[in-house]
Scaffold this motif. Structure first.
Motif, PDB file in Angstrom:
ATOM      1  N   GLU A  43     -25.748  -9.049 -53.732  1.00  0.00           N
ATOM      2  CA  GLU A  43     -24.402  -8.449 -53.756  1.00  0.00           C
ATOM      3  C   GLU A  43     -24.478  -6.930 -53.837  1.00  0.00           C
ATOM      4  O   GLU A  43     -23.698  -6.224 -53.207  1.00  0.00           O
ATOM      5  CB  GLU A  43     -23.587  -8.991 -54.944  1.00  0.00           C
ATOM      6  CG  GLU A  43     -23.072 -10.406 -54.757  1.00  0.00           C
ATOM      7  CD  GLU A  43     -22.296 -10.623 -53.451  1.00  0.00           C
ATOM      8  OE1 GLU A  43     -21.652  -9.681 -52.958  1.00  0.00           O
ATOM      9  OE2 GLU A  43     -22.368 -11.748 -52.926  1.00  0.00           O
ATOM     10  N   ASP A  44     -25.413  -6.416 -54.649  1.00  0.00           N
ATOM     11  CA  ASP A  44     -25.534  -4.961 -54.784  1.00  0.00           C
ATOM     12  C   ASP A  44     -26.098  -4.328 -53.505  1.00  0.00           C
ATOM     13  O   ASP A  44     -25.648  -3.256 -53.087  1.00  0.00           O
ATOM     14  CB  ASP A  44     -26.427  -4.605 -55.990  1.00  0.00           C
ATOM     15  CG  ASP A  44     -25.725  -4.905 -57.312  1.00  0.00           C
ATOM     16  OD1 ASP A  44     -24.479  -4.884 -57.347  1.00  0.00           O
ATOM     17  OD2 ASP A  44     -26.422  -5.183 -58.308  1.00  0.00           O
ATOM     18  N   ARG A  46     -25.790  -5.496 -50.510  1.00  0.00           N
ATOM     19  CA  ARG A  46     -24.705  -5.543 -49.521  1.00  0.00           C
ATOM     20  C   ARG A  46     -23.668  -4.447 -49.798  1.00  0.00           C
ATOM     21  O   ARG A  46     -23.210  -3.756 -48.900  1.00  0.00           O
ATOM     22  CB  ARG A  46     -24.033  -6.921 -49.546  1.00  0.00           C
ATOM     23  CG  ARG A  46     -23.013  -7.064 -48.427  1.00  0.00           C
ATOM     24  CD  ARG A  46     -22.597  -8.472 -48.245  1.00  0.00           C
ATOM     25  NE  ARG A  46     -21.847  -8.965 -49.391  1.00  0.00           N
ATOM     26  CZ  ARG A  46     -21.159 -10.093 -49.401  1.00  0.00           C
ATOM     27  NH1 ARG A  46     -21.161 -10.848 -48.320  1.00  0.00           N
ATOM     28  NH2 ARG A  46     -20.520 -10.477 -50.460  1.00  0.00           N
ATOM     29  N   TYR A  47     -23.349  -4.286 -51.066  1.00  0.00           N
ATOM     30  CA  TYR A  47     -22.352  -3.284 -51.452  1.00  0.00           C
ATOM     31  C   TYR A  47     -22.810  -1.877 -51.025  1.00  0.00           C
ATOM     32  O   TYR A  47     -22.052  -1.104 -50.441  1.00  0.00           O
ATOM     33  CB  TYR A  47     -22.139  -3.337 -52.973  1.00  0.00           C
ATOM     34  CG  TYR A  47     -21.190  -2.298 -53.479  1.00  0.00           C
ATOM     35  CD1 TYR A  47     -19.810  -2.447 -53.313  1.00  0.00           C
ATOM     36  CD2 TYR A  47     -21.661  -1.140 -54.081  1.00  0.00           C
ATOM     37  CE1 TYR A  47     -18.933  -1.465 -53.744  1.00  0.00           C
ATOM     38  CE2 TYR A  47     -20.791  -0.155 -54.520  1.00  0.00           C
ATOM     39  CZ  TYR A  47     -19.428  -0.329 -54.351  1.00  0.00           C
ATOM     40  OH  TYR A  47     -18.566   0.644 -54.770  1.00  0.00           O
ATOM     41  N   ARG A  50     -22.706  -1.183 -47.327  1.00  0.00           N
ATOM     42  CA  ARG A  50     -21.369  -1.085 -46.754  1.00  0.00           C
ATOM     43  C   ARG A  50     -20.558   0.073 -47.325  1.00  0.00           C
ATOM     44  O   ARG A  50     -19.368   0.173 -47.031  1.00  0.00           O
ATOM     45  CB  ARG A  50     -20.617  -2.391 -46.965  1.00  0.00           C
ATOM     46  CG  ARG A  50     -21.191  -3.486 -46.089  1.00  0.00           C
ATOM     47  CD  ARG A  50     -20.784  -4.817 -46.596  1.00  0.00           C
ATOM     48  NE  ARG A  50     -19.638  -5.362 -45.905  1.00  0.00           N
ATOM     49  CZ  ARG A  50     -19.044  -6.491 -46.251  1.00  0.00           C
ATOM     50  NH1 ARG A  50     -19.486  -7.174 -47.274  1.00  0.00           N
ATOM     51  NH2 ARG A  50     -18.017  -6.933 -45.588  1.00  0.00           N
TER      52      ARG A  50
END
Ligand code: HEM
Length: 389
Positions: A43-44, A46-47, A50
């Motif tokens: 998640e990190d 990906r964050y 983006r």
């Protein structure tokens, strides 16, 4: 690629999946021994990928200051990145990539003939390195007679990849780069007068509301293709071979069911991610995973760790050739998502299909070699070939 001497090099990444698992569980965002922040969870990662406004790709200060060397697309932010990406995407089209299939198959077949000449061979020297170099050479319109020299430049750049990306390149790599730039400058001048049917010619002539690519930008892009497209694709082919070594029965299964090759390549990208980590510079004081990160600090989004995150992938340390869905981040995400992903996938599929067609199995001679999981591809990978009877 010109880079700052003050930018620390990416740390060597060996067999560290256990370390990644520990980081994900206990320290999802932490500093490494060089003071670089690392983000280990999917998640990190990906964050970060983006959020280019907070996580800049301008990781090299020296490149920023050198007017002779505009920052490459990979190391630039909007709006400069948007302009380059829009122009380059006009030429690097799905049609142009699909057209490469025939040349990739032919090149692969030729290399395979050499590879299978004996029971022991160097996979990298015989197939995994020359295949992507040859594909890019053809796309850039390198004439057959100039191929050996192109390969020499590319090898010099390859052998120095870490320093070229983030440190001080060797004299050999600098010289190779200068020779290559002179060569492509001559080609670019010729193509301005007489367009041809290949990627470089399209790039020379592409014109949009964003303007045109300058000579310096064209040269930078030729170099970027070598850096971004070769080592990584070599590493993908090596990764696939490593899987065949570890799960030999998969070889016969895929021989019988070649329709599964595409999913196998995707899982190889997840399991042995060729681009283990990328780098970003934080643009403002912010918080990530409960840690305060100051403006200007560097962060490594650990792509290879994200691709083994148990929060996203069931049994992440198992190679599942039919994994579906498989939302791996091997090609990155967001505005810098790999431009060559369709080409790399095609090369991977063609190389795997050729191995399956010509052999009955392939084994690594040195399966424990730590290089295989390092940043970039190993220079050689001795393999034992089960040749078809
Ligand atoms: C298995 C092979 C490959 C892998 C795993 C891979 C991976 C990646 C990743 C992770 C990025 C994003 C880096 C970042 O966000 O900092 C990237 C960018 C890029 N890749 Fe690939 N790549 C591969 C093959 C190729 C090939 C074959 C080409 C071209 C011939 C290519 C051209 C590029 C370019 C031009 C960029 C920069 C895009 C941008 O900045 O907008 N790559 N690649």
């Amino acid at each position: 690629m010109d880079t700052t001497e003050t930018t620390p090099a990416l740390p060597p990444i060996g067999e560290i999946y256990e370390e990644y698992a520990r980081l994900r569980a206990e320290h999802p965002v932490s500093r490494n021994e060089d003071g670089l922040w690392r983000a280990a969870r999917y998640e990190d990662v990906r964050y970060i990928l983006r959020a280019p406004g907070d996580f800049s790709s301008r990781v090299s200060q020296r490149a920023e200051e050198d007017p002779e060397a505009p920052p490459s697309m990979l190391f630039s932010d909007p709006p400069g990145h948007d302009r380059l990406r829009a122009l380059v995407s006009r030429a690097f089209t799905p049609r142009r990539i699909a057209e490469q299939q025939v040349q990739i198959e032919a090149r692969c077949e030729e290399l395979m003939r050499d590879l299978i000449g004996s029971e022991r061979a160097d996979l990298v020297g015989s197939l995994a390195a020359p295949l992507p170099v040859g594909v890019i050479a053809t796309m850039l319109g390198v004439e057959d007679g100039d191929f050996a020299e192109f390969k020499r430049w590319s090898d010099a750049i390859f052998s120095n990849i870490g320093e070229i990306l983030l440190g001080t390149p060797s004299e050999e790599a600098v010289a190779a780069n200068e020779e290559m730039s002179a060569y492509f400058q001559t080609r670019i001048d010729e193509l301005r007068r007489v367009p041809r049917s290949h990627l470089l010619s399209d790039l020379v002539h592409v014109e949009t509301e964003e303007g045109r690519l300058t000579d310096a930008e064209l040269l930078m892009f030729c170099r970027l293709l070598l850096i971004a497209g070769n080592e990584t694709t070599t590493s993908l082919i090596v990764g696939a071979t490593r899987v065949f070594h570890e799960i030999p029965e998969l070889f016969a299964q895929l021989q019988r069911e070649p329709d599964r090759i595409a999913a196998f390549v995707e899982e190889t990208l997840r399991f042995h991610s060729p681009f283990k980590a990328t780098l970003r510079r934080v643009t403002r004081d912010l918080e990530l995973g409960g840690q305060k990160i100051a403006a200007g600090e560097l962060v490594l989004p650990l792509i290879a760790s994200a691709n083994r995150d148990e929060r996203i992938f069931t049994r992440p340390d198992e190679f599942d050739p039919d994994r579906d869905p498989n939302p791996h981040l091997a090609f990155g995400l967001g505005i810098h998502v790999c431009l060559g992903a369709p080409l790399a996938r095609m090369e991977g599929r063609i190389a795997v299909a050729a191995l399956l067609r010509h052999l009955d199995g392939i084994r690594l001679v040195e399966p424990d070699s730590p290089e295989l999981d390092g940043f970039g591809a190993p220079l050689s990978v001795p393999v034992h070939l089960d040749r078809r009877g």
